[in-house]
Design an enzyme around this catalytic site. Structure first.
Site, PDB file in Angstrom:
ATOM      1  N   ARG A 252      -1.490  -2.005  -6.447  1.00  0.00           N
ATOM      2  CA  ARG A 252      -2.005  -2.551  -7.703  1.00  0.00           C
ATOM      3  C   ARG A 252      -1.786  -1.593  -8.869  1.00  0.00           C
ATOM      4  NH1 ARG A 252      -7.987  -3.541  -5.980  1.00  0.00           N
ATOM      5  NH2 ARG A 252      -7.384  -1.594  -4.983  1.00  0.00           N
TER       6      ARG A 252
ATOM      7  N   SER B 175      -2.867  -1.397  11.924  1.00  0.00           N
ATOM      8  CA  SER B 175      -4.274  -1.574  12.279  1.00  0.00           C
ATOM      9  C   SER B 175      -4.913  -0.191  12.277  1.00  0.00           C
ATOM     10  CB  SER B 175      -4.364  -2.282  13.628  1.00  0.00           C
ATOM     11  OG  SER B 175      -5.694  -2.428  14.036  1.00  0.00           O
TER      12      SER B 175
ATOM     13  N   TYR C 292     -15.080  -2.844   9.041  1.00  0.00           N
ATOM     14  CA  TYR C 292     -13.700  -2.347   9.112  1.00  0.00           C
ATOM     15  C   TYR C 292     -13.045  -2.725  10.444  1.00  0.00           C
ATOM     16  CZ  TYR C 292      -9.925   1.144   9.058  1.00  0.00           C
ATOM     17  OH  TYR C 292      -8.717   1.773   9.110  1.00  0.00           O
TER      18      TYR C 292
ATOM     19  N   SER D 234       1.817   3.264  -2.369  1.00  0.00           N
ATOM     20  CA  SER D 234       1.707   4.271  -3.429  1.00  0.00           C
ATOM     21  C   SER D 234       0.950   5.517  -2.986  1.00  0.00           C
ATOM     22  CB  SER D 234       1.027   3.664  -4.670  1.00  0.00           C
ATOM     23  OG  SER D 234      -0.310   3.340  -4.369  1.00  0.00           O
ATOM     24  N   SER D 235       0.292   5.467  -1.839  1.00  0.00           N
ATOM     25  CA  SER D 235      -0.421   6.679  -1.399  1.00  0.00           C
ATOM     26  C   SER D 235      -0.597   6.679   0.112  1.00  0.00           C
ATOM     27  CB  SER D 235      -1.800   6.769  -2.070  1.00  0.00           C
ATOM     28  OG  SER D 235      -2.675   5.819  -1.500  1.00  0.00           O
ATOM     29  N   GLY D 236      -1.075   7.792   0.619  1.00  0.00           N
ATOM     30  CA  GLY D 236      -1.451   7.904   2.035  1.00  0.00           C
ATOM     31  C   GLY D 236      -0.326   7.600   3.009  1.00  0.00           C
TER      32      GLY D 236
ATOM     33  N   GLY E 163       0.838  -1.203   0.000  1.00  0.00           N
ATOM     34  CA  GLY E 163       0.000   0.000   0.000  1.00  0.00           C
ATOM     35  C   GLY E 163       0.868   1.246   0.000  1.00  0.00           C
TER      36      GLY E 163
ATOM     37  N   ASP F  84      -1.410  -7.510  -6.697  1.00  0.00           N
ATOM     38  CA  ASP F  84      -2.543  -7.547  -5.767  1.00  0.00           C
ATOM     39  C   ASP F  84      -2.189  -8.552  -4.669  1.00  0.00           C
ATOM     40  OD1 ASP F  84      -4.900  -7.923  -4.380  1.00  0.00           O
ATOM     41  OD2 ASP F  84      -6.157  -7.714  -6.168  1.00  0.00           O
TER      42      ASP F  84
ATOM     43  N   LYS G 107      -9.616  -5.019  11.310  1.00  0.00           N
ATOM     44  CA  LYS G 107      -8.454  -4.447  11.987  1.00  0.00           C
ATOM     45  C   LYS G 107      -8.180  -5.155  13.323  1.00  0.00           C
ATOM     46  CE  LYS G 107      -7.103  -1.295   9.038  1.00  0.00           C
ATOM     47  NZ  LYS G 107      -5.784  -1.399   8.394  1.00  0.00           N
TER      48      LYS G 107
END
Ligand SMILES: *[C@@H]1O[C@H](CO)[C@@H](O)[C@H](O)[C@H]1NC(C)=O
Ligand SMILES: *[C@@H]1O[C@H](CO)[C@@H](O)[C@H](O)[C@H]1NC(C)=O
Ligand SMILES: *[C@@H]1O[C@H](CO)[C@@H](O)[C@H](O)[C@H]1NC(C)=O
Ligand SMILES: *[C@@H]1O[C@H](CO)[C@@H](O)[C@H](O)[C@H]1NC(C)=O
Length: 330
Positions: A63, A172, A186, A40-42, A38, A93, A190
């Site tokens: 992805r 988490s 969600y 690529s962002s945030g 994950g 993925d 987590k």
């Protein structure tokens, strides 16, 4: 008098012994391979930048190839040394095809070194009332947030065990410390990470692999903006209690705690309270944390009653407002 001195002496002795037994060594990242799912962002991208600044070789997994390329460019600008440090962007993925995932990870390890730190940051959130979240979405949340972390971890841990060195981080959420109205899907995904992380830290301690479990609050990311679109009002009101953090702040804390080998990583005042309140039987990594937990747990429990009372009030008020709106329409 003598008794008091003896008791004090014993206490100091016990603390020093615990300190000696528990204190981990801080892991330096210079020249090491840090892999971020994950990425690529945030928060994931912020983690990559943080590790880049500390001199690590970086691989980011996601992805979307376009987003990966853009992120790679941003990360490359932050390198400590753009000659020796390398950044790899890997499109995959993580929760779909395990064989493809392992072959891509092996290839990355050949190019930029064995993974020393894996950060499982890929994840997404859906907020809504239980009835409004589809069964398929419940499954997708578990697939990406929980099962994706299992897959990526499985793909790197063999090597770490052989080298007897490594750090594995699970990202988490504060919604993985308390269940919040609107986060039934969600929160559950987590919480699952907590069971996984607690088991693994015990299993891998003899191999000098340290596990870190991070509980970030609301963070200003593209994922957060996406979540806002469907978030029920009560969920928004409750989750904003902890404030909105910047991805850089969260990333800084996660990397520092993972380098230190701390099991629980949190940020902010509410994060501090929640982590010390919900530490339960989780492992403790230094005397400072142990003392904080013992001293603060019952006080924070008392404080939590006021939070819970406030949350219940929000939920009840939103229900009444919805009822009033409905009768206006009727
Ligand atoms: C991939 O990322 C780019 C850039 O962030 C975005 O414009 C595009 O919509 C994304 N594609 C998909 C399928 O999400
Ligand atoms: C590395 O950084 C220097 C100084 O910032 C810059 O001039 C050079 O173009 C960079 N090299 C690469 C390959 O990005
Ligand atoms: C980081 O990547 C560079 C370039 O591939 C490589 O020379 C270096 O050995 C890598 N670091 C480690 C620890 O493997
Ligand atoms: C208690 O809070 C402090 C500050 O965040 C932290 O250093 C310590 O690790 C916490 N204890 C636990 C179990 O999180």
């Amino acid at each position: 008098m003598l008794v008091v001195v003896c008791v004090l002496g014993a206490c100091v002795g016990a603390i020093l012994l615990l300190h000696y037994l528990l204190s981990p060594k801080i892991l330096q990242l210079k020249g090491k391979h840090v892999m971020i799912t994950g990425g690529s962002s945030g928060i994931g991208q912020a983690l990559a930048i943080e590790a880049a600044k500390k001199g690590a070789n970086i691989s980011i997994l996601a992805r979307n190839q376009t987003a990966l390329n853009a992120a790679k460019e941003v990360i490359q600008k932050e390198l400590l040394d753009n000659v020796t440090q390398k950044v790899m962007a890997i499109s995959v993925d993580i929760s779909k095809d395990y064989d493809v995932l392992t072959s891509k990870i092996q290839q990355a390890e050949q190019e930029i070194g064995p993974v020393t730190m894996l950060i499982n940051c890929a994840g997404f959130s859906i907020a809504g009332r239980f009835e409004d979240i589809s069964l398929n979405d419940f499954k997708r949340l578990m697939d990406v947030n929980y099962f994706g972390s299992v897959c990526a971890t499985k793909a790197v841990v063999e090597g770490m065990k052989q080298r007897e060195c490594g750090r594995i981080v699970f990202v988490s959420s504060q919604a993985g410390q308390l269940g919040v109205c609107g986060f039934s899907g969600y929160s559950a995904s987590k919480y699952a990470l907590r069971g996984l992380a607690e088991s693994l830290q015990m299993e891998w301690k003899p191999y000098s692999i340290r596990v870190t479990l991070s509980f970030p609050p609301d963070t200003d990311t593209p994922g957060y903006k996406e979540e806002l679109k469907s978030k029920p009002k009560e969920t928004q009101l409750i989750s904003e209690t902890s404030g909105l953090f910047k991805p850089q702040q969260v990333a800084h804390q996660i990397i520092a705690d993972a380098q230190f080998g701390r099991f629980i990583s949190s940020i902010g005042l509410e994060g501090y309270m929640l982590s010390n309140l919900t530490c339960g039987m989780s492992p403790v990594c230094c005397v400072g944390d142990a003392i904080q937990q013992v001293l603060t747990m019952s006080i924070f429990r008392l404080v939590s009653f006021f939070y819970l009372w406030g949350f219940d009030r929000v939920v009840r008020k939103c229900k009444e407002e919805a009822k009033a709106d409905k009768s206006k329409i009727d």
